[in-house]
Each structure stands twice: as C-alpha cells, then as structure tokens.
Design a protein around this motif. Structure first.
Motif, short mmCIF file in Angstrom:
data_model
loop_
_atom_site.label_atom_id
_atom_site.label_comp_id
_atom_site.label_asym_id
_atom_site.label_seq_id
_atom_site.Cartn_x
_atom_site.Cartn_y
_atom_site.Cartn_z
N VAL A 40 42.37 -27.42 -2.52
CA VAL A 40 42.89 -26.32 -1.71
C VAL A 40 44.36 -26.65 -1.45
O VAL A 40 44.66 -27.62 -0.74
N ALA A 41 45.26 -25.87 -2.05
CA ALA A 41 46.68 -26.20 -2.03
C ALA A 41 47.49 -25.03 -1.50
O ALA A 41 46.97 -23.96 -1.21
N GLY A 42 48.80 -25.26 -1.39
CA GLY A 42 49.71 -24.22 -0.91
C GLY A 42 50.79 -24.84 -0.07
O GLY A 42 50.84 -26.05 0.12
N ASP A 93 48.59 -36.21 -7.73
CA ASP A 93 48.00 -36.65 -9.00
C ASP A 93 46.66 -37.32 -8.77
O ASP A 93 45.72 -37.14 -9.55
N GLU A 94 46.55 -38.12 -7.71
CA GLU A 94 45.27 -38.76 -7.38
C GLU A 94 44.23 -37.72 -7.00
O GLU A 94 43.09 -37.76 -7.44
N LEU A 95 44.61 -36.78 -6.16
CA LEU A 95 43.67 -35.76 -5.70
C LEU A 95 43.21 -34.86 -6.84
O LEU A 95 42.08 -34.38 -6.85
N ALA A 96 44.08 -34.63 -7.82
CA ALA A 96 43.76 -33.70 -8.91
C ALA A 96 42.84 -34.31 -9.96
O ALA A 96 42.27 -33.56 -10.78
N GLN A 97 42.66 -35.62 -9.94
CA GLN A 97 41.81 -36.26 -10.94
C GLN A 97 40.39 -35.69 -10.87
O GLN A 97 39.74 -35.73 -9.83
N GLY A 98 39.90 -35.14 -11.99
CA GLY A 98 38.53 -34.64 -12.07
C GLY A 98 38.28 -33.31 -11.39
O GLY A 98 37.13 -32.89 -11.26
N ALA A 99 39.33 -32.61 -10.99
CA ALA A 99 39.14 -31.32 -10.31
C ALA A 99 38.75 -30.24 -11.31
O ALA A 99 39.35 -30.12 -12.37
N LEU A 100 37.73 -29.44 -10.96
CA LEU A 100 37.34 -28.31 -11.79
C LEU A 100 38.37 -27.19 -11.69
O LEU A 100 38.67 -26.50 -12.65
N GLY A 101 38.90 -26.99 -10.49
CA GLY A 101 39.83 -25.90 -10.26
C GLY A 101 40.48 -26.03 -8.90
O GLY A 101 40.30 -27.02 -8.19
N ALA A 102 41.24 -25.00 -8.52
CA ALA A 102 41.99 -25.06 -7.27
C ALA A 102 42.15 -23.66 -6.67
O ALA A 102 42.11 -22.66 -7.38
N VAL A 103 42.34 -23.65 -5.37
CA VAL A 103 42.75 -22.46 -4.62
C VAL A 103 44.18 -22.69 -4.18
O VAL A 103 44.50 -23.73 -3.60
N VAL A 104 45.05 -21.72 -4.46
CA VAL A 104 46.41 -21.77 -3.93
C VAL A 104 46.50 -20.72 -2.83
O VAL A 104 46.45 -19.52 -3.09
N LEU A 105 46.58 -21.18 -1.58
CA LEU A 105 46.72 -20.26 -0.46
C LEU A 105 48.16 -19.78 -0.37
O LEU A 105 49.10 -20.56 -0.57
#
Length: 201
Positions: free
Chosen positions: A22-24, A101-113
């Motif tokens: 969950v980003a933004g 970069d650490e948090l994104a490892q293995g992420a299926l997808g993301a929400v950009v608020l």
C-alpha cells in the motif's frame, strides 16, 4: 450402515498467502487504509514529526498531520478461506525510500493511494511499480474538500496504461478498502495469466 459426510474428517484448508503493498505520497491515507481493513491489530512504525525533519518533509496540504511512518505498516486480511493477504504500507517520504526494495520483494501487486489535491505525490510510486513490472491499482482516497473526478480523468492526469484499474475509495471504510484489494489481486492474476499465454505467430 450408511455414513453421511462429516466435516470432522476434512483437513483444514491451507490458505494461499499473498503480499500486497500500500503506497502513495505523504499523508495520503496508507496507515489508515491498512488499519481499517486488517483483521489483526496492525503493526505501525509511526513517529512524531520533528523540527529536524521539517526541512525535508513536505506537509503542504496535510498541515494537520503530526506523525509519519518511518518503516512500514503491516496488516492481514482473509479474503476467502483459502486466500490471505499480507499488507505492507510503505513510508511516504523520499528519505525512507531505501526501504522500498526490501518491502517489494515477493509482492504480488500494489495499491497506490492518491489525493486529487496532490496527484503529483503519487508519481514516484507509480514510476517505481511500472519500472519493476509490479501490477498496481490506483485508489483515489476521498478527502473533504477534494474534487471528485471520473476515473478516466485521473488516468489521463497520471498517464496510466489503459489496463491499470482506477477506483474511488475511502481509506477509513473496511468494505471500500477490501474492494480495492480484490481489484488489485484480480488485476495481478489476470496480468500473470496473460504473460503466460503463448504468442501465436
């Protein structure tokens, strides 16, 4: 003697666990969204804004904000008996980007608020996910005083590809955030299936 079906003999379902970011931008509602939807007490790494950080933290438009995420937010939601999402809220300020970069490892997808009053604040997150080919959806968080715009207007302003979902949401509302997460999972799975299909020449 006939035996009926019994649930006592059924093995418990081992759920598939998926990681969603969950980003933004700063103050866009990431911590609120994770907290609204998480079925466990969310882990938060918030600290008070300080005078030392004032020169580097842009609080324009969010002057009432007094805390900031310095590492991540973490929560969990069960979408179905066999599907669990682990949610990782990213820090919003540029000075904490080394954690992404650490948090994104293995992420299926993301929400950009996104906040329509400060749309430019989500450009960096969109660029990050596009460059790393991580599927994402844009969720326009409803703020008092913010204009309401059609999805296509937001898409054009952010220069998004046609396939990127753009949804309205309320980061305080569990069903609203859940709908966004479902859209991200569906988008990521559809894109993965499309990439696996052989190219016919």
């Amino acid at each position: 003697m006939a035996f009926g079906r019994s649930s006592r003999g059924k093995r418990p379902v081992e759920p598939v666990t998926l990681k969603i970011l969950v980003a933004g931008g700063f103050g866009v509602g990431k911590t609120t969204a994770v907290g609204a939807v998480s079925e466990i007490r969310p882990l938060r790494t918030e600290e008070d804004l300080s005078e030392a950080g004032r020169p580097v933290d842009d609080v324009e438009g969010v002057e009432s904000k007094t805390t900031t995420t310095v590492a991540m937010d973490f929560g969990r939601i069960t979408l179905r008996e066999d599907l669990v999402l682990y949610l990782f809220g990213t820090p919003g300020q540029d000075r904490f980007w080394f954690l992404w970069d650490e948090l994104a490892q293995g992420a299926l997808g993301a929400v950009v608020l996104a906040d329509t009053r400060r749309l430019e604040d989500c450009f960096a997150a969109i660029d990050y996910f596009e460059r790393r080919r991580i599927p994402f959806a844009v969720a326009v968080n409803r703020f008092e005083g913010a204009g309401l715009f059609p999805a296509e207007t937001v898409r054009a302003a952010l220069d998004l590809d046609p396939g990127v979902p753009v949804l309205a949401c309320d980061a305080r509302d569990r069903p609203s955030v859940r709908d966004v997460l479902v859209a991200v999972v569906e988008h990521a799975l559809a894109r993965a299936a499309g990439e696996r299909e052989p190219v016919v020449t």
